[in-house]
Scaffold this motif. Structure first.
Motif, PDB file in Angstrom:
ATOM      1  N   THR A 132      68.773  50.441  60.154  1.00  0.00           N
ATOM      2  CA  THR A 132      69.984  51.237  59.898  1.00  0.00           C
ATOM      3  C   THR A 132      69.701  52.412  58.973  1.00  0.00           C
ATOM      4  O   THR A 132      70.626  53.036  58.484  1.00  0.00           O
ATOM      5  CB  THR A 132      71.073  50.346  59.249  1.00  0.00           C
ATOM      6  OG1 THR A 132      70.500  49.642  58.147  1.00  0.00           O
ATOM      7  CG2 THR A 132      71.643  49.345  60.234  1.00  0.00           C
ATOM      8  N   GLU A 133      68.434  52.695  58.745  1.00  0.00           N
ATOM      9  CA  GLU A 133      68.100  53.703  57.743  1.00  0.00           C
ATOM     10  C   GLU A 133      67.394  54.916  58.354  1.00  0.00           C
ATOM     11  O   GLU A 133      66.472  54.772  59.154  1.00  0.00           O
ATOM     12  CB  GLU A 133      67.220  53.049  56.651  1.00  0.00           C
ATOM     13  CG  GLU A 133      66.742  53.961  55.546  1.00  0.00           C
ATOM     14  CD  GLU A 133      67.864  54.636  54.775  1.00  0.00           C
ATOM     15  OE1 GLU A 133      69.002  54.146  54.786  1.00  0.00           O
ATOM     16  OE2 GLU A 133      67.599  55.691  54.165  1.00  0.00           O
ATOM     17  N   GLY A 134      67.852  56.110  57.921  1.00  0.00           N
ATOM     18  CA  GLY A 134      67.167  57.372  58.248  1.00  0.00           C
ATOM     19  C   GLY A 134      66.929  57.566  59.729  1.00  0.00           C
ATOM     20  O   GLY A 134      67.797  57.275  60.554  1.00  0.00           O
ATOM     21  N   LYS A 135      65.735  58.044  60.070  1.00  0.00           N
ATOM     22  CA  LYS A 135      65.436  58.342  61.477  1.00  0.00           C
ATOM     23  C   LYS A 135      65.304  57.079  62.324  1.00  0.00           C
ATOM     24  O   LYS A 135      65.259  57.137  63.551  1.00  0.00           O
ATOM     25  CB  LYS A 135      64.183  59.202  61.607  1.00  0.00           C
ATOM     26  CG  LYS A 135      62.900  58.610  61.068  1.00  0.00           C
ATOM     27  CD  LYS A 135      61.734  59.562  61.351  1.00  0.00           C
ATOM     28  CE  LYS A 135      60.419  59.091  60.753  1.00  0.00           C
ATOM     29  NZ  LYS A 135      60.363  59.193  59.293  1.00  0.00           N
ATOM     30  N   TYR A 136      65.262  55.917  61.660  1.00  0.00           N
ATOM     31  CA  TYR A 136      65.156  54.646  62.385  1.00  0.00           C
ATOM     32  C   TYR A 136      66.525  54.022  62.667  1.00  0.00           C
ATOM     33  O   TYR A 136      66.611  52.995  63.339  1.00  0.00           O
ATOM     34  CB  TYR A 136      64.294  53.657  61.596  1.00  0.00           C
ATOM     35  CG  TYR A 136      62.922  54.197  61.261  1.00  0.00           C
ATOM     36  CD1 TYR A 136      61.977  54.384  62.261  1.00  0.00           C
ATOM     37  CD2 TYR A 136      62.588  54.545  59.964  1.00  0.00           C
ATOM     38  CE1 TYR A 136      60.725  54.897  61.972  1.00  0.00           C
ATOM     39  CE2 TYR A 136      61.329  55.059  59.659  1.00  0.00           C
ATOM     40  CZ  TYR A 136      60.411  55.234  60.668  1.00  0.00           C
ATOM     41  OH  TYR A 136      59.172  55.744  60.389  1.00  0.00           O
ATOM     42  N   GLY A 163      65.171  52.863  71.112  1.00  0.00           N
ATOM     43  CA  GLY A 163      65.413  54.082  70.335  1.00  0.00           C
ATOM     44  C   GLY A 163      64.112  54.799  70.051  1.00  0.00           C
ATOM     45  O   GLY A 163      63.325  55.025  70.976  1.00  0.00           O
ATOM     46  N   VAL A 164      63.850  55.135  68.782  1.00  0.00           N
ATOM     47  CA  VAL A 164      62.584  55.823  68.477  1.00  0.00           C
ATOM     48  C   VAL A 164      61.380  54.910  68.740  1.00  0.00           C
ATOM     49  O   VAL A 164      60.257  55.394  68.812  1.00  0.00           O
ATOM     50  CB  VAL A 164      62.516  56.356  67.017  1.00  0.00           C
ATOM     51  CG1 VAL A 164      63.625  57.352  66.744  1.00  0.00           C
ATOM     52  CG2 VAL A 164      62.542  55.241  65.990  1.00  0.00           C
ATOM     53  N   PHE A 165      61.643  53.636  68.902  1.00  0.00           N
ATOM     54  CA  PHE A 165      60.555  52.678  69.130  1.00  0.00           C
ATOM     55  C   PHE A 165      60.361  52.298  70.597  1.00  0.00           C
ATOM     56  O   PHE A 165      59.724  51.283  70.906  1.00  0.00           O
ATOM     57  CB  PHE A 165      60.777  51.419  68.291  1.00  0.00           C
ATOM     58  CG  PHE A 165      60.647  51.656  66.811  1.00  0.00           C
ATOM     59  CD1 PHE A 165      59.492  52.206  66.273  1.00  0.00           C
ATOM     60  CD2 PHE A 165      61.686  51.344  65.945  1.00  0.00           C
ATOM     61  CE1 PHE A 165      59.364  52.434  64.905  1.00  0.00           C
ATOM     62  CE2 PHE A 165      61.579  51.563  64.587  1.00  0.00           C
ATOM     63  CZ  PHE A 165      60.413  52.101  64.065  1.00  0.00           C
ATOM     64  N   ARG A 166      60.900  53.100  71.526  1.00  0.00           N
ATOM     65  CA  ARG A 166      60.619  52.836  72.939  1.00  0.00           C
ATOM     66  C   ARG A 166      59.106  52.800  73.155  1.00  0.00           C
ATOM     67  O   ARG A 166      58.391  53.621  72.576  1.00  0.00           O
ATOM     68  CB  ARG A 166      61.202  53.939  73.810  1.00  0.00           C
ATOM     69  CG  ARG A 166      62.706  53.847  73.930  1.00  0.00           C
ATOM     70  CD  ARG A 166      63.242  55.050  74.646  1.00  0.00           C
ATOM     71  NE  ARG A 166      64.680  55.001  74.737  1.00  0.00           N
ATOM     72  CZ  ARG A 166      65.437  56.017  75.114  1.00  0.00           C
ATOM     73  NH1 ARG A 166      64.881  57.168  75.454  1.00  0.00           N
ATOM     74  NH2 ARG A 166      66.743  55.903  75.165  1.00  0.00           N
ATOM     75  N   PHE A 167      58.649  51.883  73.970  1.00  0.00           N
ATOM     76  CA  PHE A 167      57.223  51.687  74.275  1.00  0.00           C
ATOM     77  C   PHE A 167      56.435  51.160  73.074  1.00  0.00           C
ATOM     78  O   PHE A 167      55.202  51.254  73.050  1.00  0.00           O
ATOM     79  CB  PHE A 167      56.549  52.978  74.782  1.00  0.00           C
ATOM     80  CG  PHE A 167      57.121  53.514  76.053  1.00  0.00           C
ATOM     81  CD1 PHE A 167      56.910  52.860  77.251  1.00  0.00           C
ATOM     82  CD2 PHE A 167      57.881  54.672  76.055  1.00  0.00           C
ATOM     83  CE1 PHE A 167      57.439  53.349  78.422  1.00  0.00           C
ATOM     84  CE2 PHE A 167      58.416  55.165  77.220  1.00  0.00           C
ATOM     85  CZ  PHE A 167      58.196  54.503  78.414  1.00  0.00           C
TER      86      PHE A 167
END
Ligand code: NAG
Ligand code: NAG
Ligand code: NAG
Length: 196
Positions: A132-136, A163-167
């Motif tokens: 829940t923080e920043g760009k994550y 999200g930013v952690f796709r793949f």
């Protein structure tokens, strides 16, 4: 003679036409179902390695419990085992930036762990880290691994993310920071490849 050659030629011609039609159909069917695309068509640029560091709070009883034991149990659950083999917990554990439970929260660990060994205190962890923080913020990482809780350092695979952690792929290292009957604080270092 000439007529039989003509017949043979037209037969071969139709045979070729038939195969072209079949292959073309196959091709377009499989193109609809699945095809190669470029990495950039998903807006992905390059693979990066991220390091995340946080503390995981597992509170197993009391008013503020974040881990609850699933009371349903198989008749074969081995109560004679000193390692509570067969116990299942569902967790919504806070992840914080400092060891203190009231320090800034960066996410939650949601999922379950199962006591999966009769020979030592070892857990099967099935968790999503929901950040829940920043760009994550809004992105998740999925953990599936073995956690032998009494050993100094444990390593669990990161098997994917959103999200930013796709793949995403990588690993999480866990070290117990402090532990009481009620509250375990575990330090996590997560190393993960993902795209940006
Ligand atoms: C539960 O959490 C609240 C808010 O953080 C705190 O004031 C209270 O002392 C906690 N209760 C227990 C039993 O830990
Ligand atoms: C129950 O656990 C004990 C201690 O680990 C073990 O010796 C025993 O074989 C287990 N029994 C069954 C039925 O699995
Ligand atoms: C995270 O995203 C949610 C939903 O978009 C938003 O409500 C919240 O304020 C964001 N939190 C932070 C810390 O950016």
């Amino acid at each position: 003679m000439a007529s039989s050659m003509l017949k043979t030629h037209s037969f071969i011609f139709f045979l070729i036409l038939f195969f072209i039609t079949v292959i073309a159909n196959r091709w377009s069917d499989s193109e609809i179902f699945g095809k190669y695309i470029s990495i950039s068509s998903l807006g992905l640029k390059r693979e990066r390695l991220s390091h995340l560091h946080f503390y995981f709070h597992d509170v197993v009883s009391g008013k503020n419990a974040t881990a609850i034991r699933v009371t349903a149990e198989a008749s074969l659950t081995n109560r004679s085992s000193p390692f509570i083999f067969g116990d299942v917990y569902v967790v919504d554990d806070p992840l914080t930036i400092e060891p203190g439970v009231n320090s800034k929260m960066v996410g939650k660990a949601q999922g379950s762990y199962v006591v999966a060994s009769q020979g030592e205190l070892s857990l099967l962890m099935v968790l999503n880290f929901d950040f829940t923080e920043g760009k994550y913020n809004g992105s998740t990482l999925s953990v599936l691994g073995r956690n032998e809780v009494l050993s100094a350092a444990r390593e669990m695979p990161i098997v994917g993310g959103s999200g930013v952690f796709r793949f995403a792929r990588g690993y999480a290292q866990a070290r117990t920071h402090s532990i009481t009957q009620i509250h375990a604080i575990v330090e996590y270092n997560v190393f993960v490849f993902h795209y940006c």
